[in-house]
Every structure is written in structure tokens, then in C-alpha cells.
Write a protein that holds these residues in place. Structure first.
Motif: not given
Length: 82
Positions: A34-40, A42
Motif C-alpha cells: 500500500s503506497n499511502n502518503t502521509l501529511s506532516h 498538522k
């Protein structure tokens, strides 16, 4: 690969590694990739002084170990070996 390259650059210039194929990965990992993109965003807004992962690894893991003359005892695994 980035973390392995940092390890090589900071601690073990002779260290080598090879990536495994998608087929070998499927044998070892039970769930599909699974190629999830996480946002930093916040996290950075709440804690602006928090280092990025690369900078943190360098500052808190690699540089102290280099100064102490330490490096990990790496076990080479064969494809399919847990």
C-alpha cells in the motif's frame, strides 16, 4: 534505500544491500503493498521544532554512533528468510 545509504555514509562504508523483487516481497509480506502518503502538516504546525525523519536519524542515531565508533551487527538474510 535512503536510510541504508545514510548508514553506509555515516557508519559502514563497505556495507552493501540489494532490494528484493515484488515476487520476493509477496512471499515475505502477507498483505499487499500500500503506497499511502502521509501529511506532516498538522504535526509541523503543532510542533514547529520537530525534525524531519532523515534529520532525526542523522542527529540522534547515526552521529552519536559514529562518535562512539559503533555500527550495527547486520545479519544478511536470504530471499524468503524471515
Amino acid at each position: 534505500n535512503e536510510v541504508l545509504q545514510l548508514y553506509k555514509d555515516y557508519l559502514h562504508p563497505d556495507f552493501t544491500w540489494s532490494n528484493f523483487s515484488v515476487e520476493e516481497q509477496a512471499f515475505v509480506i502477507k498483505a499487499p503493498r500500500s503506497n499511502n502518503t502521509l501529511s506532516h502538516g498538522k504535526l509541523r504546525a503543532a510542533f514547529p521544532g520537530v525534525l524531519g525523519i532523515k534529520e532525526a536519524i542523522i542527529m540522534y542515531v547515526l552521529e552519536p554512533n559514529k562518535a562512539a565508533g559503533k555500527r550495527a551487527d547486520i545479519k544478511k538474510l536470504s530471499p524468503g528468510e524471515p
